[in-house]
Design an enzyme around this catalytic site. Sequence first.
Site, PDB file in Angstrom:
ATOM      1  N   PHE A  19       0.833  -1.200   0.000  1.00  0.00           N
ATOM      2  CA  PHE A  19       0.000   0.000   0.000  1.00  0.00           C
ATOM      3  C   PHE A  19       0.868   1.250   0.000  1.00  0.00           C
ATOM      4  O   PHE A  19       1.827   1.359   0.776  1.00  0.00           O
ATOM      5  CB  PHE A  19      -0.892   0.050   1.253  1.00  0.00           C
ATOM      6  CG  PHE A  19      -2.104  -0.831   1.194  1.00  0.00           C
ATOM      7  CD1 PHE A  19      -3.330  -0.329   0.774  1.00  0.00           C
ATOM      8  CD2 PHE A  19      -2.030  -2.162   1.570  1.00  0.00           C
ATOM      9  CE1 PHE A  19      -4.453  -1.142   0.729  1.00  0.00           C
ATOM     10  CE2 PHE A  19      -3.142  -2.988   1.530  1.00  0.00           C
ATOM     11  CZ  PHE A  19      -4.363  -2.470   1.105  1.00  0.00           C
ATOM     12  N   ASP A  20       0.514   2.184  -0.865  1.00  0.00           N
ATOM     13  CA  ASP A  20       1.014   3.547  -0.739  1.00  0.00           C
ATOM     14  C   ASP A  20       0.376   4.141   0.516  1.00  0.00           C
ATOM     15  O   ASP A  20      -0.588   3.586   1.052  1.00  0.00           O
ATOM     16  CB  ASP A  20       0.638   4.340  -1.993  1.00  0.00           C
ATOM     17  CG  ASP A  20       1.014   5.801  -1.882  1.00  0.00           C
ATOM     18  OD1 ASP A  20       2.183   6.104  -1.572  1.00  0.00           O
ATOM     19  OD2 ASP A  20       0.123   6.645  -2.085  1.00  0.00           O
ATOM     20  N   LEU A  21       0.910   5.276   0.981  1.00  0.00           N
ATOM     21  CA  LEU A  21       0.386   5.874   2.216  1.00  0.00           C
ATOM     22  C   LEU A  21      -0.441   7.130   1.937  1.00  0.00           C
ATOM     23  O   LEU A  21      -1.665   7.128   2.053  1.00  0.00           O
ATOM     24  CB  LEU A  21       1.542   6.182   3.170  1.00  0.00           C
ATOM     25  CG  LEU A  21       1.204   6.880   4.487  1.00  0.00           C
ATOM     26  CD1 LEU A  21       0.114   6.139   5.254  1.00  0.00           C
ATOM     27  CD2 LEU A  21       2.465   7.008   5.340  1.00  0.00           C
ATOM     28  N   ASP A  22       0.226   8.217   1.554  1.00  0.00           N
ATOM     29  CA  ASP A  22      -0.475   9.482   1.325  1.00  0.00           C
ATOM     30  C   ASP A  22      -1.420   9.375   0.132  1.00  0.00           C
ATOM     31  O   ASP A  22      -1.005   9.007  -0.967  1.00  0.00           O
ATOM     32  CB  ASP A  22       0.536  10.610   1.073  1.00  0.00           C
ATOM     33  CG  ASP A  22       1.429  10.869   2.278  1.00  0.00           C
ATOM     34  OD1 ASP A  22       0.924  10.823   3.406  1.00  0.00           O
ATOM     35  OD2 ASP A  22       2.639  11.107   2.081  1.00  0.00           O
ATOM     36  N   ASP A 176      -2.397   5.660  -5.428  1.00  0.00           N
ATOM     37  CA  ASP A 176      -3.352   6.664  -5.895  1.00  0.00           C
ATOM     38  C   ASP A 176      -2.860   7.578  -7.004  1.00  0.00           C
ATOM     39  O   ASP A 176      -3.616   8.411  -7.495  1.00  0.00           O
ATOM     40  CB  ASP A 176      -3.777   7.546  -4.711  1.00  0.00           C
ATOM     41  CG  ASP A 176      -2.630   8.383  -4.182  1.00  0.00           C
ATOM     42  OD1 ASP A 176      -2.659   9.628  -4.314  1.00  0.00           O
ATOM     43  OD2 ASP A 176      -1.684   7.806  -3.636  1.00  0.00           O
TER      44      ASP A 176
END
Length: 226
Positions: A19-22, A176
């Site tokens: 997973f990416d965070l921001d 995202d």
Amino acid sequence: MEAADHSPHQGLTRRLVLFDLDGTLVDSTPGIWASVRAAAAALGLPEPTPEQLRGMVGPPLQDGFALVLGVPPDDVPRAVAAYRAHYSAGALLDAAVYPGIPGLLTALVDAGATLAVATSKPEPFAVRLLAHAGLLPAFASVHGATFDGTVRHKDQVVAAALAAHPDGERPVLVGDRAHDVLGAAAHGLPCIGAGWGPAPPGELADAGAAVVAATPAEVRTALQRT
């Protein structure tokens, strides 16, 4: 040959989901934007436009200042230092977990998946934010940028996550922005686009996302297709 399993958890046991965070797990725009404004003021730059502020969410910080705000190369380290001083003082905690994310993470862990974070945010900042948001326990590991900038691009942090979980099956990244898709593709990984994040319409699909999930709940279905 084993019989096909058509349950909702098909293929999730031991599957590695990065997973990416921001913009994927949390909406961190308030803290990021405030820190970008503080850095611009410290360097005597004009007030960043809304478009520039949006462009600063996601990419490596050094690249954002150089490419989005047009900071000269020699001044980028000073801009980064000003940003981090403001951000680490508390702005990094000005972030909200996207609705549906806690339930998604719990469901994936319960189904036997291995979860890890791969972010261009400096790793200590990422761990601090995940802990504050109550998400850290869901992740087997967290991989982020280094403060000196030698590790900052998505393909680099994806590489670190893959190296940490050599037994992870059918790895996939949830992110995202276009650079998430491209960073995953550099390692032959599909990317599930986080359509609830800040990317403009079409960006994720145009970059080559395997599927774009409109909500976190749709990620579980998307995992069956990637």
